[in-house]
Each structure stands twice: as structure tokens, then as C-alpha cells.
Design a protein around this motif. Sequence first.
Motif, PDB file in Angstrom:
ATOM      1  N   ASP A 116       3.954 -16.067  54.384  1.00  0.00           N
ATOM      2  CA  ASP A 116       4.605 -16.603  55.578  1.00  0.00           C
ATOM      3  C   ASP A 116       6.012 -17.087  55.245  1.00  0.00           C
ATOM      4  N   PHE A 117       6.167 -17.588  54.004  1.00  0.00           N
ATOM      5  CA  PHE A 117       7.444 -18.112  53.529  1.00  0.00           C
ATOM      6  C   PHE A 117       7.603 -17.721  52.066  1.00  0.00           C
ATOM      7  N   LEU A 118       8.844 -17.429  51.670  1.00  0.00           N
ATOM      8  CA  LEU A 118       9.090 -17.151  50.253  1.00  0.00           C
ATOM      9  C   LEU A 118      10.521 -17.457  49.885  1.00  0.00           C
ATOM     10  N   ILE A 119      10.707 -17.579  48.573  1.00  0.00           N
ATOM     11  CA  ILE A 119      12.031 -17.809  48.000  1.00  0.00           C
ATOM     12  C   ILE A 119      12.268 -16.763  46.919  1.00  0.00           C
ATOM     13  N   GLU A 120      13.433 -16.162  46.957  1.00  0.00           N
ATOM     14  CA  GLU A 120      13.921 -15.330  45.861  1.00  0.00           C
ATOM     15  C   GLU A 120      15.140 -16.046  45.304  1.00  0.00           C
ATOM     16  N   LEU A 121      15.164 -16.227  43.983  1.00  0.00           N
ATOM     17  CA  LEU A 121      16.269 -16.877  43.293  1.00  0.00           C
ATOM     18  C   LEU A 121      17.000 -15.816  42.482  1.00  0.00           C
ATOM     19  N   ARG A 122      18.260 -15.629  42.787  1.00  0.00           N
ATOM     20  CA  ARG A 122      19.047 -14.635  42.042  1.00  0.00           C
ATOM     21  C   ARG A 122      19.366 -15.177  40.656  1.00  0.00           C
ATOM     22  N   SER A 123      18.926 -14.473  39.631  1.00  0.00           N
ATOM     23  CA  SER A 123      19.234 -14.877  38.259  1.00  0.00           C
ATOM     24  C   SER A 123      20.553 -14.238  37.832  1.00  0.00           C
ATOM     25  N   GLY A 146      12.349 -16.697  54.938  1.00  0.00           N
ATOM     26  CA  GLY A 146      12.630 -16.479  53.521  1.00  0.00           C
ATOM     27  C   GLY A 146      14.024 -16.940  53.164  1.00  0.00           C
ATOM     28  N   TRP A 147      14.141 -17.450  51.939  1.00  0.00           N
ATOM     29  CA  TRP A 147      15.435 -17.895  51.427  1.00  0.00           C
ATOM     30  C   TRP A 147      15.793 -17.095  50.197  1.00  0.00           C
ATOM     31  N   LEU A 148      16.978 -16.519  50.205  1.00  0.00           N
ATOM     32  CA  LEU A 148      17.549 -15.882  49.016  1.00  0.00           C
ATOM     33  C   LEU A 148      18.604 -16.848  48.491  1.00  0.00           C
ATOM     34  N   ILE A 149      18.268 -17.532  47.400  1.00  0.00           N
ATOM     35  CA  ILE A 149      19.170 -18.512  46.805  1.00  0.00           C
ATOM     36  C   ILE A 149      20.027 -17.787  45.775  1.00  0.00           C
ATOM     37  N   ASN A 150      21.337 -17.851  45.988  1.00  0.00           N
ATOM     38  CA  ASN A 150      22.301 -17.100  45.196  1.00  0.00           C
ATOM     39  C   ASN A 150      23.291 -18.073  44.545  1.00  0.00           C
ATOM     40  N   PRO A 151      22.920 -18.669  43.395  1.00  0.00           N
ATOM     41  CA  PRO A 151      23.812 -19.639  42.750  1.00  0.00           C
ATOM     42  C   PRO A 151      25.162 -19.048  42.329  1.00  0.00           C
ATOM     43  N   ASP A 153      27.122 -16.984  43.838  1.00  0.00           N
ATOM     44  CA  ASP A 153      28.075 -16.987  44.954  1.00  0.00           C
ATOM     45  C   ASP A 153      28.006 -18.279  45.760  1.00  0.00           C
ATOM     46  N   ALA A 154      27.211 -19.247  45.303  1.00  0.00           N
ATOM     47  CA  ALA A 154      27.052 -20.558  45.946  1.00  0.00           C
ATOM     48  C   ALA A 154      26.683 -20.435  47.422  1.00  0.00           C
ATOM     49  N   ARG A 155      25.641 -19.616  47.671  1.00  0.00           N
ATOM     50  CA  ARG A 155      25.181 -19.482  49.059  1.00  0.00           C
ATOM     51  C   ARG A 155      23.692 -19.212  49.118  1.00  0.00           C
ATOM     52  N   VAL A 156      23.135 -19.483  50.279  1.00  0.00           N
ATOM     53  CA  VAL A 156      21.736 -19.207  50.564  1.00  0.00           C
ATOM     54  C   VAL A 156      21.693 -18.309  51.791  1.00  0.00           C
ATOM     55  N   GLU A 157      20.967 -17.214  51.686  1.00  0.00           N
ATOM     56  CA  GLU A 157      20.763 -16.343  52.836  1.00  0.00           C
ATOM     57  C   GLU A 157      19.389 -16.685  53.412  1.00  0.00           C
ATOM     58  N   ILE A 158      19.359 -16.989  54.702  1.00  0.00           N
ATOM     59  CA  ILE A 158      18.118 -17.369  55.369  1.00  0.00           C
ATOM     60  C   ILE A 158      17.672 -16.196  56.236  1.00  0.00           C
ATOM     61  N   TYR A 159      16.480 -15.707  55.940  1.00  0.00           N
ATOM     62  CA  TYR A 159      15.897 -14.562  56.645  1.00  0.00           C
ATOM     63  C   TYR A 159      14.790 -15.080  57.551  1.00  0.00           C
ATOM     64  N   ARG A 160      14.866 -14.679  58.828  1.00  0.00           N
ATOM     65  CA  ARG A 160      13.861 -15.064  59.811  1.00  0.00           C
ATOM     66  C   ARG A 160      13.393 -13.816  60.541  1.00  0.00           C
ATOM     67  N   LEU A 161      12.136 -13.817  60.908  1.00  0.00           N
ATOM     68  CA  LEU A 161      11.568 -12.697  61.655  1.00  0.00           C
ATOM     69  C   LEU A 161      12.326 -12.508  62.968  1.00  0.00           C
ATOM     70  N   LEU A 162      12.766 -11.280  63.214  1.00  0.00           N
ATOM     71  CA  LEU A 162      13.442 -10.881  64.451  1.00  0.00           C
ATOM     72  C   LEU A 162      14.779 -11.580  64.695  1.00  0.00           C
ATOM     73  N   LYS A 163      15.432 -12.061  63.617  1.00  0.00           N
ATOM     74  CA  LYS A 163      16.734 -12.705  63.770  1.00  0.00           C
ATOM     75  C   LYS A 163      17.693 -12.188  62.700  1.00  0.00           C
ATOM     76  N   ALA A 164      18.974 -12.338  62.972  1.00  0.00           N
ATOM     77  CA  ALA A 164      19.999 -11.951  61.994  1.00  0.00           C
ATOM     78  C   ALA A 164      19.960 -12.916  60.811  1.00  0.00           C
ATOM     79  N   VAL A 165      20.383 -12.431  59.672  1.00  0.00           N
ATOM     80  CA  VAL A 165      20.441 -13.248  58.462  1.00  0.00           C
ATOM     81  C   VAL A 165      21.519 -14.313  58.641  1.00  0.00           C
ATOM     82  N   GLU A 166      21.160 -15.556  58.298  1.00  0.00           N
ATOM     83  CA  GLU A 166      22.121 -16.659  58.332  1.00  0.00           C
ATOM     84  C   GLU A 166      22.538 -16.968  56.898  1.00  0.00           C
ATOM     85  N   VAL A 167      23.843 -17.152  56.676  1.00  0.00           N
ATOM     86  CA  VAL A 167      24.353 -17.472  55.351  1.00  0.00           C
ATOM     87  C   VAL A 167      24.878 -18.905  55.369  1.00  0.00           C
TER      88      VAL A 167
END
Length: 187
Positions: A116-123, A146-151, A153-167
Motif C-alpha cells: 500500500d505504501f513504499l519507500i525507495e532510497l536512491r543510493s 510511494g516516496w522516492l527519496i533522492n539525497p 538531488d535533494a528531493r523527494v518524488e511522491i507517487y500517488r495512485l491516479l495522480k501526477a508525481v509531486e516533487v
Amino acid sequence: MDTVVLNLEPIAHLTDEQFYQLCIANRDLSLEMNATGELIIVPPVGGESGNQEAGLIADLEIWNRQAKLGKVFSSSTIFILPNGAKRSPDAAWVKLERWEALTPEQRKKFPPLVPDFLIELRSETDRLAPIQEKMQEYIKNGLRLGWLINPQDARVEIYRLLKAVEVVQMPAIVSGEDILPGFELQV
């Protein structure tokens, strides 16, 4: 070490059980499989990424112990997605009712569901585009948040069902919204 992708389709198509047995026989490798049947060998992460990942899992688990709404999983857990891909997010959470709907055998092996929820951390060694593609795959298979944590580039991409990605620029506080009520993370 870079991620290695092997195309097995010319010689074999692994069933879910065969993939499970392959992973058990090669416990020292971190394996995934995409929906087209390519075997993905994921390199280990370094100390800093491993520590960050452990912190994310700990924060999620602490929240979950209080909320008692689901189950938390580490990056060692492989989920079989509806499209047939076998994926392992860095941290994942499954709503309790969905987890309990699985058979004991499904819970022991690789759970056949998308979290239902997950995190990917960019190494440091991860290329961004493949992780973004993986996040899109999760969303297409029913991931709710879902959260893509990208240290880097100092940003987090937030993924939601049926919505555009928020940065969101880091530092920030990201919210579990209505999926994980009351869960917030300082990133």
C-alpha cells in the motif's frame, strides 16, 4: 558494482516458484525480476545508504507499532506484483486486512501483492531513471502512496495512485496522508 540485467526469455521463463527457489539457492544475491522476465541483480549498498534505509524502516515500524494498522517490510522482502514482476522496495507497508487475506504459504514466500505504501532510497550507485520506472511500475500495479527519496538531488518524488508525481525539495516533512494516518518523516 552496477545493476546487472539478464534476459532469460530466450531460454527460460521462470514461474513464481522457480524464481523463489532461485533466490533461496542464491541467498547472497539481491534478485528482482521485471514483468518481461528479465532477472535483475541488484548491487549491495554502502554504509551510509544502508544506515539511511535502516532509519526509514525503523521510523515506519515505530509508527506502525503504535497505529497497529499493517505490516512493515525490509528491502529483503520480494513482492510479486499483479503484472508478474518480483520487486523489492527499500521499505514497504501493507494494510493489515490485505496481509491477513493471504494464505500462510503466501506469507512465508514472496507475497503476491503490491504494498500500500513504499519507500525507495536512491543510493550513490543508483541511476535515477530505473528507480523512477520502478516507481511507475508500482503505481500501475496499485500502489497507493510511494516516496522516492533522492539525497543526491535533494528531493523527494511522491507517487500517488491516479495522480501526477509531486516533487518536494529537501529538507522537508512528508506525510503518510490517509494511507498512513499520522505518519510523518523528516527528510
